[in-house]
Design an enzyme around this catalytic site. Structure first.
Site, mmCIF file in Angstrom:
data_model
loop_
_atom_site.group_PDB
_atom_site.id
_atom_site.type_symbol
_atom_site.label_atom_id
_atom_site.label_comp_id
_atom_site.label_asym_id
_atom_site.label_seq_id
_atom_site.Cartn_x
_atom_site.Cartn_y
_atom_site.Cartn_z
ATOM 1 N N GLY A 206 -34.416 -22.278 10.137
ATOM 2 C CA GLY A 206 -33.898 -21.247 11.028
ATOM 3 C C GLY A 206 -32.496 -20.873 10.605
ATOM 4 O O GLY A 206 -31.770 -21.698 10.033
ATOM 5 N N HIS B 117 -32.353 -23.364 19.532
ATOM 6 C CA HIS B 117 -31.186 -23.691 18.702
ATOM 7 C C HIS B 117 -30.589 -22.407 18.107
ATOM 8 O O HIS B 117 -29.366 -22.200 18.161
ATOM 9 C CB HIS B 117 -31.628 -24.657 17.594
ATOM 10 C CG HIS B 117 -30.574 -24.992 16.588
ATOM 11 N ND1 HIS B 117 -30.067 -26.258 16.422
ATOM 12 C CD2 HIS B 117 -29.923 -24.220 15.671
ATOM 13 C CE1 HIS B 117 -29.145 -26.249 15.469
ATOM 14 N NE2 HIS B 117 -29.046 -25.020 14.990
ATOM 15 N N GLU B 118 -31.464 -21.543 17.580
ATOM 16 C CA GLU B 118 -30.966 -20.304 16.945
ATOM 17 C C GLU B 118 -30.397 -19.356 17.991
ATOM 18 O O GLU B 118 -29.367 -18.706 17.756
ATOM 19 C CB GLU B 118 -32.081 -19.628 16.144
ATOM 20 C CG GLU B 118 -32.695 -20.471 15.041
ATOM 21 C CD GLU B 118 -31.687 -21.159 14.130
ATOM 22 O OE1 GLU B 118 -30.575 -20.609 13.936
ATOM 23 O OE2 GLU B 118 -31.980 -22.245 13.628
ATOM 24 N N GLN C 267 -24.186 -17.383 11.323
ATOM 25 C CA GLN C 267 -24.147 -18.323 10.189
ATOM 26 C C GLN C 267 -24.055 -17.577 8.864
ATOM 27 O O GLN C 267 -23.580 -18.127 7.863
ATOM 28 C CB GLN C 267 -25.400 -19.208 10.190
ATOM 29 C CG GLN C 267 -25.506 -20.122 11.391
ATOM 30 C CD GLN C 267 -26.743 -20.972 11.323
ATOM 31 O OE1 GLN C 267 -27.826 -20.528 11.672
ATOM 32 N NE2 GLN C 267 -26.607 -22.205 10.846
ATOM 33 N N HIS D 209 -26.876 -20.087 18.891
ATOM 34 C CA HIS D 209 -25.884 -19.578 17.931
ATOM 35 C C HIS D 209 -25.380 -18.190 18.324
ATOM 36 O O HIS D 209 -24.226 -17.848 18.068
ATOM 37 C CB HIS D 209 -26.500 -19.475 16.532
ATOM 38 C CG HIS D 209 -26.438 -20.736 15.723
ATOM 39 N ND1 HIS D 209 -25.262 -21.269 15.265
ATOM 40 C CD2 HIS D 209 -27.426 -21.550 15.264
ATOM 41 C CE1 HIS D 209 -25.529 -22.372 14.556
ATOM 42 N NE2 HIS D 209 -26.827 -22.566 14.550
ATOM 43 N N CYS E 185 -28.428 -28.544 11.549
ATOM 44 C CA CYS E 185 -27.903 -27.179 11.516
ATOM 45 C C CYS E 185 -27.303 -26.943 10.136
ATOM 46 O O CYS E 185 -26.506 -27.753 9.664
ATOM 47 C CB CYS E 185 -26.838 -26.995 12.596
ATOM 48 S SG CYS E 185 -26.185 -25.316 12.624
ATOM 49 N N LEU E 186 -27.684 -25.825 9.512
ATOM 50 C CA LEU E 186 -27.182 -25.534 8.161
ATOM 51 C C LEU E 186 -25.673 -25.346 8.154
ATOM 52 O O LEU E 186 -25.044 -25.474 7.106
ATOM 53 C CB LEU E 186 -27.876 -24.282 7.602
ATOM 54 C CG LEU E 186 -29.383 -24.423 7.366
ATOM 55 C CD1 LEU E 186 -29.988 -23.079 6.975
ATOM 56 C CD2 LEU E 186 -29.665 -25.474 6.292
HETATM 57 NI NI NI Z 1 -27.863 -24.093 13.537
#
Ligand code: NI
Length: 172
Positions: free
Chosen positions: A46, A136-137, A51, A140, A94-95
């Site tokens: 995701g 989660h996304e 991000q 953000h 998380c990236l």
């Molecule tokens: Ni994330």
């Protein structure tokens, strides 16, 4: 097709609320495609607009590609219409926060509404990891990160790793 740089914690842009997508044009289509490329290259399941440095209500996800079954979704202006009372606890990565998995408890099922790139408004009941990933996304897009939702003891335990990320960010 392009792989974008992924912003890392504690970049302040990860803390800003995003603006709605008002127009689906070539720029937005390119952003969405680049975000998918970036997510697959990372590799992740995701990726949300901020991000990738895009402060818009957009995220991409594909929760099955690592099992060999691609199912890319591009979600514009996503909203949760309904949550289950039942919750699920998951270790989330998380990236933007590499190396700091977060144990997060969230509703186990949600009904997600979003607009796709054709402008169609879609709605789907998500369960399992798809429900976790979408929440989660979506967080953000409000400037919320999974580390905000960790149990206090886990956050304390993760603080050296978070401090190291902050130091790496300051040095970059
Ligand atoms: Ni994330």
């Amino acid at each position: 097709m392009a792989v974008l740089p992924i912003l890392r914690f504690p970049d302040p842009r990860l803390r800003l609320p995003c603006l709605p997508v008002l127009q689906i044009d070539d720029d937005l289509r390119k952003l969405a495609t680049d975000m998918l490329d970036t997510m697959y290259a990372a590799p992740g399941r995701g990726l949300a607009g901020p991000q990738a440095g895009a402060m818009l209500r957009i995220f991409v996800m594909d929760v099955t590609w690592k099992d060999g079954i691609p199912s890319p979704r591009i979600c514009l202006n996503p909203e949760i219409l309904d949550w289950s009372d039942e919750v699920a606890t998951c270790m989330e990565g998380c990236l933007s926060i590499p190396g700091v998995p977060a144990e997060v408890t969230r509703p186990a099922e949600i009904t997600l509404q979003w607009t796709d790139l054709s402008g169609a408004v879609l709605e789907e009941r998500l369960t399992g990891f798809a429900a976790t990933c979408a929440q989660h996304e979506l967080d953000h897009l409000y400037g919320r990160l999974c580390i905000d939702l960790m149990p206090e003891a886990a956050r304390v335990a993760a603080s050296p790793a978070l401090a190291a990320l902050a130091a790496a960010g300051a040095a970059a």
